[in-house]
Design a protein around this motif. Structure first.
Motif, PDB file in Angstrom:
ATOM      1  N   GLU A 171     -43.641  -0.108   6.825  1.00 13.04           N
ATOM      2  CA  GLU A 171     -42.371   0.593   6.572  1.00 13.04           C
ATOM      3  C   GLU A 171     -42.351   2.046   7.036  1.00 13.04           C
ATOM      4  O   GLU A 171     -41.285   2.589   7.331  1.00 13.04           O
ATOM      5  N   PHE A 172     -43.531   2.727   7.042  1.00 11.87           N
ATOM      6  CA  PHE A 172     -43.532   4.139   7.446  1.00 11.87           C
ATOM      7  C   PHE A 172     -43.377   4.252   8.963  1.00 11.87           C
ATOM      8  O   PHE A 172     -43.988   3.469   9.712  1.00 11.87           O
ATOM      9  N   ASP A 173     -42.604   5.218   9.397  1.00 14.69           N
ATOM     10  CA  ASP A 173     -42.440   5.460  10.829  1.00 14.69           C
ATOM     11  C   ASP A 173     -42.530   6.970  11.100  1.00 14.69           C
ATOM     12  O   ASP A 173     -41.634   7.739  10.713  1.00 14.69           O
ATOM     13  N   PRO A 174     -43.591   7.466  11.694  1.00 19.72           N
ATOM     14  CA  PRO A 174     -44.745   6.675  12.165  1.00 19.72           C
ATOM     15  C   PRO A 174     -45.650   6.290  10.993  1.00 19.72           C
ATOM     16  O   PRO A 174     -45.602   6.905   9.931  1.00 19.72           O
ATOM     17  N   LYS A 230     -56.075   9.291   5.460  1.00 16.96           N
ATOM     18  CA  LYS A 230     -56.058  10.527   4.667  1.00 16.96           C
ATOM     19  C   LYS A 230     -54.640  10.890   4.236  1.00 16.96           C
ATOM     20  O   LYS A 230     -54.415  11.354   3.117  1.00 16.96           O
ATOM     21  N   GLU A 231     -53.678  10.689   5.138  1.00 16.83           N
ATOM     22  CA  GLU A 231     -52.293  10.998   4.800  1.00 16.83           C
ATOM     23  C   GLU A 231     -51.809  10.125   3.639  1.00 16.83           C
ATOM     24  O   GLU A 231     -51.156  10.593   2.704  1.00 16.83           O
ATOM     25  N   LEU A 232     -52.158   8.813   3.704  1.00 20.23           N
ATOM     26  CA  LEU A 232     -51.722   7.908   2.641  1.00 20.23           C
ATOM     27  C   LEU A 232     -52.412   8.258   1.324  1.00 20.23           C
ATOM     28  O   LEU A 232     -51.797   8.203   0.254  1.00 20.23           O
ATOM     29  N   ALA A 233     -53.673   8.649   1.409  1.00 21.61           N
ATOM     30  CA  ALA A 233     -54.400   9.040   0.196  1.00 21.61           C
ATOM     31  C   ALA A 233     -53.732  10.247  -0.449  1.00 21.61           C
ATOM     32  O   ALA A 233     -53.619  10.334  -1.682  1.00 21.61           O
ATOM     33  N   SER A 234     -53.290  11.190   0.376  1.00 27.95           N
ATOM     34  CA  SER A 234     -52.618  12.387  -0.135  1.00 27.95           C
ATOM     35  C   SER A 234     -51.297  12.023  -0.792  1.00 27.95           C
ATOM     36  O   SER A 234     -50.949  12.534  -1.859  1.00 27.95           O
ATOM     37  N   GLY A 261     -52.001  10.356  -4.038  1.00 30.02           N
ATOM     38  CA  GLY A 261     -52.765  11.182  -4.969  1.00 30.02           C
ATOM     39  C   GLY A 261     -54.102  10.570  -5.313  1.00 30.02           C
ATOM     40  O   GLY A 261     -54.586  10.708  -6.447  1.00 30.02           O
ATOM     41  N   LEU A 262     -54.728   9.874  -4.317  1.00 28.85           N
ATOM     42  CA  LEU A 262     -56.020   9.210  -4.534  1.00 28.85           C
ATOM     43  C   LEU A 262     -57.086   9.867  -3.683  1.00 28.85           C
ATOM     44  O   LEU A 262     -56.793  10.528  -2.671  1.00 28.85           O
ATOM     45  N   ASP A 263     -58.320   9.646  -4.066  1.00 24.79           N
ATOM     46  CA  ASP A 263     -59.442  10.089  -3.245  1.00 24.79           C
ATOM     47  C   ASP A 263     -59.415   9.280  -1.947  1.00 24.79           C
ATOM     48  O   ASP A 263     -59.291   8.042  -1.969  1.00 24.79           O
ATOM     49  N   SER A 264     -59.551   9.962  -0.809  1.00 26.82           N
ATOM     50  CA  SER A 264     -59.468   9.267   0.482  1.00 26.82           C
ATOM     51  C   SER A 264     -60.556   8.211   0.649  1.00 26.82           C
ATOM     52  O   SER A 264     -60.405   7.260   1.424  1.00 26.82           O
ATOM     53  N   ILE A 265     -61.664   8.339  -0.108  1.00 24.27           N
ATOM     54  CA  ILE A 265     -62.763   7.350   0.002  1.00 24.27           C
ATOM     55  C   ILE A 265     -62.266   5.965  -0.383  1.00 24.27           C
ATOM     56  O   ILE A 265     -62.572   4.961   0.272  1.00 24.27           O
ATOM     57  N   PHE A 266     -61.453   5.875  -1.476  1.00 24.29           N
ATOM     58  CA  PHE A 266     -60.935   4.580  -1.928  1.00 24.29           C
ATOM     59  C   PHE A 266     -60.018   3.958  -0.885  1.00 24.29           C
ATOM     60  O   PHE A 266     -60.088   2.762  -0.591  1.00 24.29           O
ATOM     61  N   VAL A 267     -59.139   4.773  -0.327  1.00 30.10           N
ATOM     62  CA  VAL A 267     -58.183   4.274   0.659  1.00 30.10           C
ATOM     63  C   VAL A 267     -58.920   3.824   1.919  1.00 30.10           C
ATOM     64  O   VAL A 267     -58.647   2.750   2.480  1.00 30.10           O
ATOM     65  N   GLU A 268     -59.853   4.646   2.406  1.00 28.05           N
ATOM     66  CA  GLU A 268     -60.597   4.295   3.627  1.00 28.05           C
ATOM     67  C   GLU A 268     -61.418   3.023   3.437  1.00 28.05           C
ATOM     68  O   GLU A 268     -61.502   2.174   4.333  1.00 28.05           O
ATOM     69  N   ILE A 326     -52.638   3.504  10.416  1.00 30.26           N
ATOM     70  CA  ILE A 326     -52.649   2.144   9.845  1.00 30.26           C
ATOM     71  C   ILE A 326     -51.735   1.246  10.661  1.00 30.26           C
ATOM     72  O   ILE A 326     -50.539   1.540  10.824  1.00 30.26           O
ATOM     73  N   THR A 327     -52.309   0.146  11.194  1.00 28.17           N
ATOM     74  CA  THR A 327     -51.543  -0.783  12.036  1.00 28.17           C
ATOM     75  C   THR A 327     -51.728  -2.198  11.493  1.00 28.17           C
ATOM     76  O   THR A 327     -52.857  -2.712  11.440  1.00 28.17           O
TER      77      THR A 327
END
Length: 642
Positions: free
Chosen positions: A78-81, A86-90, A93-100, A118-119
């Motif tokens: 849904e996001f464009d772009p 890291k952007e999604l983690a921000s 509001g999560l630690d980027s380690i979990f998202v990565e 993310i693709t």
């Protein structure tokens, strides 16, 4: 080519001995009765080969998305772009380690492409719509079956059974090479379609279960199957056609293919139409020859060992003292040794004799067998030299009955050999040309071979061969009994299983087929064994028998015989070991005995057992048969008058 076919046609139309296999005669009559314009010129049962290939499939299956996985995939769509990890983690509001870490997992599952931002892959979009994500792939082994008469590949989870078919090979009548499909060259898409058509539930795209790869694990295995080929003359069209059937099913496309081969001269009608009726049924004869070969091979091996023992008696006998030996007996030793071996039997005698004549002249043999049976020795006698040769059955053997009017000695017709065989207690094996059931004790057999074998391996091979055939014969009897609900045939099956020491199989068949009226028969059959030997196997079987009481109603027609049989059973067990009898009568069994009025309400277990084990007079020991020794021949000289 047409002229050749018509010549063959004329040959068969004027012949009263058409090459129609016995097994297909009924089907041929059905074909001609329903189609008067058709004439079956030849009908042959043949064998052809399937190919079975072991294949490993790689399968992926979905699992529900967790919350973070759903957010990541949704952001990628849904996001464009699309955002980076890291952007999604921000944003979340999560630690980027979990998202990565979660993104890496989704990339390994081919839901996300291995790049940033993310693709989402096409497969990922498909799974996202279903709220799931693929799990790590796993492997499954399956069997691919290819059939020369079918363009399709079929899959099944269990391998086909190998069947030894002594039938002519279909390929021998075709002047072509039958095509074989190489599974490894088939596309993944075709494999997926074949899996869906085979209904093995391994490739189910609508459920997200997908086969993503496959590989062949082993070379193809040849599996033989029966097929029937018919040569048919159609009077309406004035032509010969070929018909191929699997059972009664007509294989239309394959039949048309054979018609094409016939028109091209690629079917050998001269070979196909050779009559098989001038000799005994092909399949039975071939099977019989195979069994003859097995028996003859074993006999030749034993004869060679006996010869080696004879040539090197001192060294051979010392080496074989612990592992058994082979002894060849001379003519004068045969009858007496044979009687002594039978007289010493403890629990089982198996005899194969091609002929069991109406009158058995060797009364000593009959007496020894009768007394062995009364000692609790199981006795099996099989007979027959050929299925085509009928012979009268001895009336003496079936007349030997137990006090409960059950046959002591079991007879079964198994046709396969002229060699006579005996196995006693799985310890002694005898093979001989000596017809022990016919020679009287006063006769001295001349030129007969008689080998006594105590080598465990040889004895066991012979035992397994004979008992497997007995078991197969018994299973066939039981099947007929079930089909016709024939009580006498069922009893005969139980007698044979008991004689083979397979009473547990008999009881399981009674349970499986809910034929509870046979339970009293089973108890009566087993009772002599309990009186002579309280073996653990019998007790295991008895526990199962007692568990079946819950299925019996007090109004059952056989309740009286069941009550009597169980009381005798408890008596036999308690006489040998009272504690064993007490242990068998647990609370559950005791409640059933009360319900069926086998025991009385005011009885205790101890009282009940005491009632059954009333003091008995010691039974007179049956004397062993006195074996008459053959007198040695005295050498005398007679004076000759001049």
């Amino acid at each position: 080519m047409l002229l050749v076919i018509m010549e063959v046609l004329l040959m068969f139309l004027t012949s009263s001995n058409k090459p129609i296999d016995d097994s297909l005669k009924n089907l041929v009559e059905e074909i001609t009765a329903q189609n008067p314009h058709l004439s079956v010129l030849a009908a042959r049962q043949l064998r052809y080969n399937l190919q079975q290939t072991t294949v490993e499939l790689t399968i992926t299956e979905p699992r529900p998305l967790n919350v973070l996985e759903e957010f990541i995939i949704r952001a990628g769509i849904e996001f464009d772009p699309p955002p980076t990890a890291k952007e999604l983690a921000s944003i979340l509001g999560l630690d980027s380690i979990f998202v990565e870490s979660t993104i890496k997992t989704l990339q390994r599952l081919q839901t996300l492409a291995p790049k940033s931002p993310i693709t989402v892959t096409e497969q990922g979009r498909l799974f996202y719509k279903k709220g799931s994500v693929p799990q790590p792939p796993y492997a499954v082994q399956i069997y691919a079956i290819t059939d020369v008469f079918s363009d399709n590949i079929t899959f099944q989870t269990e391998p086909l059974n190998e069947i030894n078919l002594n039938l002519p090979n279909l390929a021998n009548f075709l002047n072509i090479n039958l095509p074989n499909k190489d599974i490894s060259s088939v596309s993944l898409e075709d494999i997926q379609k074949s899996l869906q058509a085979s209904d093995v539930a391994l490739h189910v795209p609508e459920a997200g279960k997908i086969v993503t790869a496959f590989r062949v694990l082993q070379n193809p295995q040849i599996i033989w199957r029966k097929i029937s080929m018919f040569v048919i003359y159609d009077a309406n069209q004035d032509k010969i056609t070929m018909q191929l059937r699997r059972g009664k099913e007509i294989l239309d496309s394959s039949s048309k293919w054979l018609d094409t081969l016939l028109s091209e001269g690629k079917i050998s009608l001269s070979e196909l139409c050779k009559s098989s009726n001038t000799s005994p049924n092909f399949e039975l004869e071939a099977a019989r020859n195979h069994k003859n070969d097995e028996i003859e091979s074993r006999f030749n091996k034993i004869r060679q060992q006996a010869l080696e023992n004879h040539l090197k008696p001192s060294t051979r006998r010392r080496k074989s003292s612990d592992s058994g030996k082979v002894i060849q007996l001379s003519d004068r030793q045969i009858n007496q040794t044979f009687l002594e071996i039978l007289n010493a039997a403890k629990f089982q005698i198996i005899i194969y004799s091609p002929w069991v004549n109406h009158v058995i002249t060797n009364s000593e043999i009959l007496a020894v067998l009768e007394q062995a049976a009364k000692r609790g020795v199981s006795i099996l006698i099989c007979y027959g030299i050929s299925p085509q040769i009928e012979q009268p059955i001895s009336t003496e053997i079936p007349a030997i009955k137990t006090p409960a009017d059950l046959p002591y000695i079991q007879l079964a017709e198994l046709a396969d050999s002229h060699i006579k065989e005996v196995i006693v207690d799985r310890e002694i094996y005898i093979c001989s040309s000596y017809q022990w059931l016919e020679y009287s004790g006063g006769q001295i057999p001349l030129g007969e071979f008689f080998y006594q074998v105590t080598i465990p391996q040889e004895v066991n091979e012979a035992y397994e061969f004979l008992t497997q055939r007995f078991h197969k014969h018994t299973q066939q009897l039981w099947t007929k009994a079930l089909e016709n609900r024939d009580t006498q045939l069922a009893k005969d099956s139980l007698y044979l299983w008991d004689a083979m020491g397979m009473e547990n199989i008999a009881l399981k068949e009674i349970e499986k087929n809910n034929w509870l009226e046979l339970l009293p028969v089973w108890l009566n059959i087993l009772l002599p064994k309990l009186n002579s030997q309280n073996s653990p196997d019998n007790l295991v079987s008895l526990n199962l028998a007692l568990s079946l009481l819950s299925q019996v109603t007090p109004e059952a027609p056989f309740i009286d015989s069941l009550q009597q049989g169980l009381r005798q059973f408890i008596n036999a067990i308690a006489t040998q070991n009272r504690d064993t009898a007490v242990n068998l009568l647990n609370n559950e069994v005791w409640s059933e005995l009360l319900r069926l009025q086998i025991a009385q309400e005011n009885d205790s277990v101890d009282d009940f057992i005491s009632q059954q084990t009333f003091p008995q007079q010691p039974a007179k020991k049956e004397p062993a048969t006195k074996i008459k020794k053959v007198p040695t021949e005295k050498k005398t000289r007679k004076k000759v008058k001049e």
